[in-house]
Design a protein around this motif. Structure first.
Motif, PDB file in Angstrom:
ATOM      1  N   ASP A  79      55.767  -8.809  45.393  1.00 39.60           N
ATOM      2  CA  ASP A  79      55.273  -7.585  44.761  1.00 39.60           C
ATOM      3  C   ASP A  79      54.777  -6.598  45.816  1.00 39.60           C
ATOM      4  N   THR A  80      55.363  -5.419  45.833  1.00 40.41           N
ATOM      5  CA  THR A  80      54.872  -4.341  46.698  1.00 40.41           C
ATOM      6  C   THR A  80      54.482  -3.118  45.873  1.00 40.41           C
ATOM      7  N   GLY A  81      54.262  -3.328  44.551  1.00 46.66           N
ATOM      8  CA  GLY A  81      53.961  -2.211  43.663  1.00 46.66           C
ATOM      9  C   GLY A  81      52.704  -2.396  42.844  1.00 46.66           C
ATOM     10  N   PHE A  82      51.687  -3.055  43.415  1.00 52.46           N
ATOM     11  CA  PHE A  82      50.465  -3.328  42.660  1.00 52.46           C
ATOM     12  C   PHE A  82      49.252  -2.705  43.340  1.00 52.46           C
ATOM     13  N   GLY A  83      49.432  -1.466  43.789  1.00 56.47           N
ATOM     14  CA  GLY A  83      48.333  -0.710  44.381  1.00 56.47           C
ATOM     15  C   GLY A  83      47.751  -1.403  45.593  1.00 56.47           C
ATOM     16  N   GLY A  84      46.430  -1.571  45.609  1.00 59.46           N
ATOM     17  CA  GLY A  84      45.768  -2.221  46.722  1.00 59.46           C
ATOM     18  C   GLY A  84      45.670  -3.730  46.576  1.00 59.46           C
ATOM     19  N   ASN A  85      46.345  -4.281  45.543  1.00 60.13           N
ATOM     20  CA  ASN A  85      46.219  -5.706  45.229  1.00 60.13           C
ATOM     21  C   ASN A  85      47.419  -6.515  45.706  1.00 60.13           C
ATOM     22  N   LEU A  86      48.041  -6.112  46.796  1.00 62.87           N
ATOM     23  CA  LEU A  86      49.304  -6.703  47.219  1.00 62.87           C
ATOM     24  C   LEU A  86      49.096  -8.027  47.958  1.00 62.87           C
ATOM     25  N   GLY A 129      43.851 -11.028  51.274  1.00 67.72           N
ATOM     26  CA  GLY A 129      43.107 -11.955  50.443  1.00 67.72           C
ATOM     27  C   GLY A 129      43.881 -13.209  50.095  1.00 67.72           C
ATOM     28  N   GLU A 130      43.443 -13.880  49.013  1.00 71.51           N
ATOM     29  CA  GLU A 130      44.097 -15.095  48.528  1.00 71.51           C
ATOM     30  C   GLU A 130      44.760 -14.809  47.189  1.00 71.51           C
ATOM     31  N   PHE A 131      45.921 -15.440  46.988  1.00 70.05           N
ATOM     32  CA  PHE A 131      46.699 -15.192  45.780  1.00 70.05           C
ATOM     33  C   PHE A 131      47.312 -16.495  45.286  1.00 70.05           C
ATOM     34  N   ARG A 132      47.465 -16.604  43.978  1.00 74.82           N
ATOM     35  CA  ARG A 132      48.116 -17.771  43.393  1.00 74.82           C
ATOM     36  C   ARG A 132      48.721 -17.377  42.048  1.00 74.82           C
ATOM     37  N   ILE A 133      49.651 -18.207  41.589  1.00 74.68           N
ATOM     38  CA  ILE A 133      50.261 -18.028  40.276  1.00 74.68           C
ATOM     39  C   ILE A 133      49.834 -19.190  39.399  1.00 74.68           C
ATOM     40  N   MET A 178      44.045 -13.440  41.950  1.00 72.22           N
ATOM     41  CA  MET A 178      43.757 -12.992  43.319  1.00 72.22           C
ATOM     42  C   MET A 178      42.268 -13.010  43.612  1.00 72.22           C
ATOM     43  N   LYS A 179      41.975 -13.152  44.904  1.00 70.46           N
ATOM     44  CA  LYS A 179      40.639 -12.919  45.450  1.00 70.46           C
ATOM     45  C   LYS A 179      40.840 -12.012  46.656  1.00 70.46           C
ATOM     46  N   LEU A 180      40.624 -10.720  46.450  1.00 69.18           N
ATOM     47  CA  LEU A 180      40.859  -9.764  47.515  1.00 69.18           C
ATOM     48  C   LEU A 180      39.806  -9.904  48.611  1.00 69.18           C
ATOM     49  N   ARG A 181      40.262  -9.813  49.848  1.00 64.62           N
ATOM     50  CA  ARG A 181      39.371  -9.962  50.995  1.00 64.62           C
ATOM     51  C   ARG A 181      38.295  -8.875  50.990  1.00 64.62           C
ATOM     52  N   HIS A 182      37.044  -9.277  51.186  1.00 62.52           N
ATOM     53  CA  HIS A 182      35.872  -8.391  51.234  1.00 62.52           C
ATOM     54  C   HIS A 182      35.498  -7.817  49.863  1.00 62.52           C
ATOM     55  N   ARG A 204      43.523  -1.773  59.018  1.00 61.48           N
ATOM     56  CA  ARG A 204      42.149  -2.274  58.989  1.00 61.48           C
ATOM     57  C   ARG A 204      41.554  -2.307  57.584  1.00 61.48           C
ATOM     58  N   GLY A 205      42.364  -2.005  56.563  1.00 57.98           N
ATOM     59  CA  GLY A 205      41.842  -2.020  55.199  1.00 57.98           C
ATOM     60  C   GLY A 205      42.729  -1.250  54.252  1.00 57.98           C
TER      61      GLY A 205
END
Length: 269
Positions: free
Chosen positions: A124-131, A148-152, A166-170, A220-221
């Motif tokens: 997925d490259t189309g989910f905003g900042g949640n990639l 971050g961390e991701f799983r299905i 997901m658990k987005l970093r920071h 960097r973010g």
């Protein structure tokens, strides 16, 4: 080398001599996320076009604009298929965390399912900042990237049989649902995504037809710009500045380049 292949590599800064394989997908996804913005500016300008191979190449690769999920992921899907990947498109329903429910406008998130060595993955490259920035296996295994961390997770809902978590970093301390999707109802013709475009443009509850939004990941973010604020994450620190809508075009050019048609101030309020 096809026009799409050459232009896609040029847009994301990926060498023409480097092989595109499952092992290099992480690099492709990282470069794509940092060069092609997630944005809705053509919707706000009322100047969208139908979803076709030719229009996606023209808008995103030739003109240097960005797009939403129904543009970004179909374009990447076409690129992957050209390189021999066993890939299809799938539809999902985004989860609204502020309201603790799935969006009511239906299956309007377009993602990619790719099968490699007998295992299916979400790309997925189309989910905003949640990639995820890498393929995420449907096996449930957790993958980690700079974002971050991701799983299905296997689920049984009216919205699909799997969910991206997901658990987005920071940003996140606990797992949260990104979207549910149906792995058994897939698309191989990008023009079928035009139905999603119509909903996103016209539905009164669409989150993308009211105010301009443009965002991308950075080294960097991330940086996210609306007509009301600019938010930047840098090394885990966030800064948010409220802006006047008249500054929007100036900040688009500063942070995202000059490929975008200027937004009329009266359309961005």
């Amino acid at each position: 080398m096809s026009e799409l292949d050459a232009l896609f590599r040029k847009r994301i800064g990926f060498s023409e001599s480097e092989q595109i394989s499952f092992d290099t997908l992480n690099h492709v996804l990282e470069k794509t996320a940092r060069t092609i913005p997630f944005e809705n500016l053509r919707i706000i300008q009322n100047r969208t076009t139908a979803i076709t191979r030719e229009n996606l190449i023209e808008k995103i690769l030739a003109r240097g604009e960005g797009g939403l999920c129904y543009e970004l992921n179909p374009l990447l899907y076409l690129f992957l298929v050209e390189h021999g990947f066993d890939a299809v498109l799938a539809l999902g329903v985004v989860y609204k965390h502020d309201e603790q429910r799935f969006q009511s406008i239906g299956s309007t998130h377009v993602t990619i399912l790719c099968t490699y060595e007998g295992q299916m993955y979400v790309i997925d490259t189309g989910f905003g900042g949640n990639l995820p920035l890498m393929p995420v296996p449907l096996s449930g295994e957790t993958v980690s990237s700079a974002n971050g961390e991701f799983r299905i997770r296997k689920v049984d809902t009216e919205h699909g049989d799997y969910a991206l978590e997901m658990k987005l970093r920071h940003k996140d301390t606990d797992w949260r649902v990104g979207y549910a999707f149906n792995s058994t109802r897939t698309i191989t013709d990008v023009e079928a995504c035009d139905a999603v475009r119509t909903i996103i443009e016209q539905h009164p509850e669409s989150p993308f037809n009211k105010h301009p939004l443009i965002t991308k990941l950075t080294d960097r973010g991330s940086v996210t710009l609306t007509n009301r604020s600019i938010t930047q994450w840098t090394d885990g620190q966030v800064t948010k500045e409220n802006i006047e809508s008249a500054r929007f075009n100036e900040l688009v050019e500063q942070h995202f380049g000059n490929s975008f048609v200027r937004i009329d101030d009266t359309l961005s309020r």
